[in-house]
Design a protein around this motif. Sequence first.
Motif, PDB file in Angstrom:
ATOM      1  N   VAL A  85       0.839  -1.206   0.000  1.00  0.00           N
ATOM      2  CA  VAL A  85       0.000   0.000   0.000  1.00  0.00           C
ATOM      3  C   VAL A  85       0.873   1.256   0.000  1.00  0.00           C
ATOM      4  O   VAL A  85       0.609   2.220  -0.728  1.00  0.00           O
ATOM      5  CB  VAL A  85      -0.943   0.007   1.222  1.00  0.00           C
ATOM      6  N   ILE A  86       1.927   1.245   0.799  1.00  0.00           N
ATOM      7  CA  ILE A  86       2.830   2.402   0.867  1.00  0.00           C
ATOM      8  C   ILE A  86       3.511   2.644  -0.477  1.00  0.00           C
ATOM      9  O   ILE A  86       3.572   3.781  -0.972  1.00  0.00           O
ATOM     10  CB  ILE A  86       3.893   2.191   1.967  1.00  0.00           C
ATOM     11  N   ILE A  87       4.026   1.577  -1.079  1.00  0.00           N
ATOM     12  CA  ILE A  87       4.717   1.699  -2.368  1.00  0.00           C
ATOM     13  C   ILE A  87       3.778   2.233  -3.448  1.00  0.00           C
ATOM     14  O   ILE A  87       4.167   3.043  -4.293  1.00  0.00           O
ATOM     15  CB  ILE A  87       5.300   0.332  -2.792  1.00  0.00           C
ATOM     16  N   GLY A  88       2.540   1.786  -3.420  1.00  0.00           N
ATOM     17  CA  GLY A  88       1.582   2.251  -4.417  1.00  0.00           C
ATOM     18  C   GLY A  88       1.069   3.654  -4.151  1.00  0.00           C
ATOM     19  O   GLY A  88       0.818   4.427  -5.081  1.00  0.00           O
ATOM     20  N   THR A  89       0.941   3.998  -2.872  1.00  0.00           N
ATOM     21  CA  THR A  89       0.330   5.280  -2.510  1.00  0.00           C
ATOM     22  C   THR A  89       1.263   6.471  -2.700  1.00  0.00           C
ATOM     23  O   THR A  89       0.831   7.536  -3.157  1.00  0.00           O
ATOM     24  CB  THR A  89      -0.144   5.248  -1.037  1.00  0.00           C
ATOM     25  N   LEU A  90       2.532   6.322  -2.355  1.00  0.00           N
ATOM     26  CA  LEU A  90       3.464   7.458  -2.367  1.00  0.00           C
ATOM     27  C   LEU A  90       3.513   8.211  -3.702  1.00  0.00           C
ATOM     28  O   LEU A  90       3.349   9.435  -3.726  1.00  0.00           O
ATOM     29  CB  LEU A  90       4.860   6.987  -1.958  1.00  0.00           C
ATOM     30  N   PRO A  91       3.739   7.529  -4.827  1.00  0.00           N
ATOM     31  CA  PRO A  91       3.747   8.279  -6.091  1.00  0.00           C
ATOM     32  C   PRO A  91       2.393   8.891  -6.415  1.00  0.00           C
ATOM     33  O   PRO A  91       2.310   9.974  -7.000  1.00  0.00           O
ATOM     34  CB  PRO A  91       4.148   7.222  -7.133  1.00  0.00           C
ATOM     35  N   GLY A  92       1.327   8.203  -6.022  1.00  0.00           N
ATOM     36  CA  GLY A  92      -0.012   8.732  -6.259  1.00  0.00           C
ATOM     37  C   GLY A  92      -0.259  10.024  -5.503  1.00  0.00           C
ATOM     38  O   GLY A  92      -0.859  10.969  -6.030  1.00  0.00           O
ATOM     39  N   THR A 195      -1.939  -1.178  -7.573  1.00  0.00           N
ATOM     40  CA  THR A 195      -2.624  -0.308  -8.531  1.00  0.00           C
ATOM     41  C   THR A 195      -3.733   0.486  -7.848  1.00  0.00           C
ATOM     42  O   THR A 195      -3.872   1.698  -8.056  1.00  0.00           O
ATOM     43  CB  THR A 195      -3.222  -1.141  -9.679  1.00  0.00           C
ATOM     44  N   LEU A 196      -4.518  -0.206  -7.044  1.00  0.00           N
ATOM     45  CA  LEU A 196      -5.588   0.463  -6.305  1.00  0.00           C
ATOM     46  C   LEU A 196      -5.022   1.529  -5.372  1.00  0.00           C
ATOM     47  O   LEU A 196      -5.568   2.634  -5.266  1.00  0.00           O
ATOM     48  CB  LEU A 196      -6.381  -0.566  -5.501  1.00  0.00           C
ATOM     49  N   SER A 197      -3.907   1.222  -4.728  1.00  0.00           N
ATOM     50  CA  SER A 197      -3.277   2.166  -3.805  1.00  0.00           C
ATOM     51  C   SER A 197      -2.803   3.420  -4.537  1.00  0.00           C
ATOM     52  O   SER A 197      -2.897   4.532  -4.008  1.00  0.00           O
ATOM     53  CB  SER A 197      -2.094   1.505  -3.093  1.00  0.00           C
ATOM     54  N   ALA A 198      -2.289   3.243  -5.750  1.00  0.00           N
ATOM     55  CA  ALA A 198      -1.822   4.387  -6.538  1.00  0.00           C
ATOM     56  C   ALA A 198      -2.986   5.308  -6.895  1.00  0.00           C
ATOM     57  O   ALA A 198      -2.875   6.541  -6.803  1.00  0.00           O
ATOM     58  CB  ALA A 198      -1.126   3.903  -7.804  1.00  0.00           C
ATOM     59  N   ILE A 199      -4.107   4.717  -7.289  1.00  0.00           N
ATOM     60  CA  ILE A 199      -5.292   5.509  -7.636  1.00  0.00           C
ATOM     61  C   ILE A 199      -5.814   6.256  -6.412  1.00  0.00           C
ATOM     62  O   ILE A 199      -6.121   7.452  -6.470  1.00  0.00           O
ATOM     63  CB  ILE A 199      -6.392   4.598  -8.220  1.00  0.00           C
ATOM     64  N   VAL A 200      -5.893   5.537  -5.302  1.00  0.00           N
ATOM     65  CA  VAL A 200      -6.352   6.158  -4.060  1.00  0.00           C
ATOM     66  C   VAL A 200      -5.365   7.233  -3.608  1.00  0.00           C
ATOM     67  O   VAL A 200      -5.759   8.272  -3.070  1.00  0.00           O
ATOM     68  CB  VAL A 200      -6.531   5.096  -2.954  1.00  0.00           C
ATOM     69  N   GLY A 201      -4.072   6.997  -3.845  1.00  0.00           N
ATOM     70  CA  GLY A 201      -3.053   7.981  -3.491  1.00  0.00           C
ATOM     71  C   GLY A 201      -3.242   9.289  -4.243  1.00  0.00           C
ATOM     72  O   GLY A 201      -3.071  10.375  -3.673  1.00  0.00           O
ATOM     73  N   ILE A 202      -3.594   9.200  -5.521  1.00  0.00           N
ATOM     74  CA  ILE A 202      -3.842  10.407  -6.316  1.00  0.00           C
ATOM     75  C   ILE A 202      -5.028  11.181  -5.738  1.00  0.00           C
ATOM     76  O   ILE A 202      -4.967  12.399  -5.549  1.00  0.00           O
ATOM     77  CB  ILE A 202      -4.113  10.036  -7.789  1.00  0.00           C
ATOM     78  N   ILE A 203      -6.101  10.454  -5.451  1.00  0.00           N
ATOM     79  CA  ILE A 203      -7.283  11.096  -4.865  1.00  0.00           C
ATOM     80  C   ILE A 203      -6.944  11.703  -3.509  1.00  0.00           C
ATOM     81  O   ILE A 203      -7.329  12.833  -3.195  1.00  0.00           O
ATOM     82  CB  ILE A 203      -8.427  10.073  -4.716  1.00  0.00           C
TER      83      ILE A 203
END
Length: 233
Positions: A85-92, A195-203
Amino acid sequence: MYFPIANIEINPFIPPVVAFVISFFTSMGGVSGAFLLLPFQVSVLGFNSPAVSATNQLFNIVAIPSGIYRYIKEGRMVWPLTWVVIIGTLPGVLIGAIIRIQYLPDPRNFKMFVGLILLYIGSRLLKDILKGKRNKKGELSVDEKFQKLNKEFNSKHREVDKQLPKVIVIEFSLTRISYDFYGQEFKINTIGVMTLSAIVGIIGGVYGIGGGAIIAPLFISYFGLPVYTVAGA
């Protein structure tokens, strides 16, 4: 007291009191409460500039650690899920921050965005509540089983110095995360979570939240994970 960056004047005791009340209740569900604090800042305090998102992100950093400590102590942290989750969220989050500054500086557009996110969160929670009521006619949900087992464990070992069963990681790879919780195995796709984490990270980067209030219901509804294990992640 006047706050120059926010361009508002308010009693300095009001924001921390409101933040305390919100985080007290939302931490029980594994979220900091930033998704509720931001509407308060925008609509009640009149803090409308892009700096409100950054302020909310800082609130996350301060509010979350105490809750995480409890999950770690109780052995309910699924560390592989947390790292993915952290890896996906940070760039988002970084992308979301850029979008907020460049494309949503207008308070009216930002309020519309916030309203849509809150509408989504509210609809998901309502759906889960109604779904939970229907499930009570049949088998117990994973969380209900946990509550039952937890109550039985406490009644049996109340006078004995024993700990509750902890999360046991079975597999952690680029394709799958698997763990055991109270005798039941849960499997999730690593790439899907990232992938889900990246999308949520952007939001979350646009809104000014960590994204826990958005991703937690998805983990529970779509991935079928128990809330008692995803809250820490």
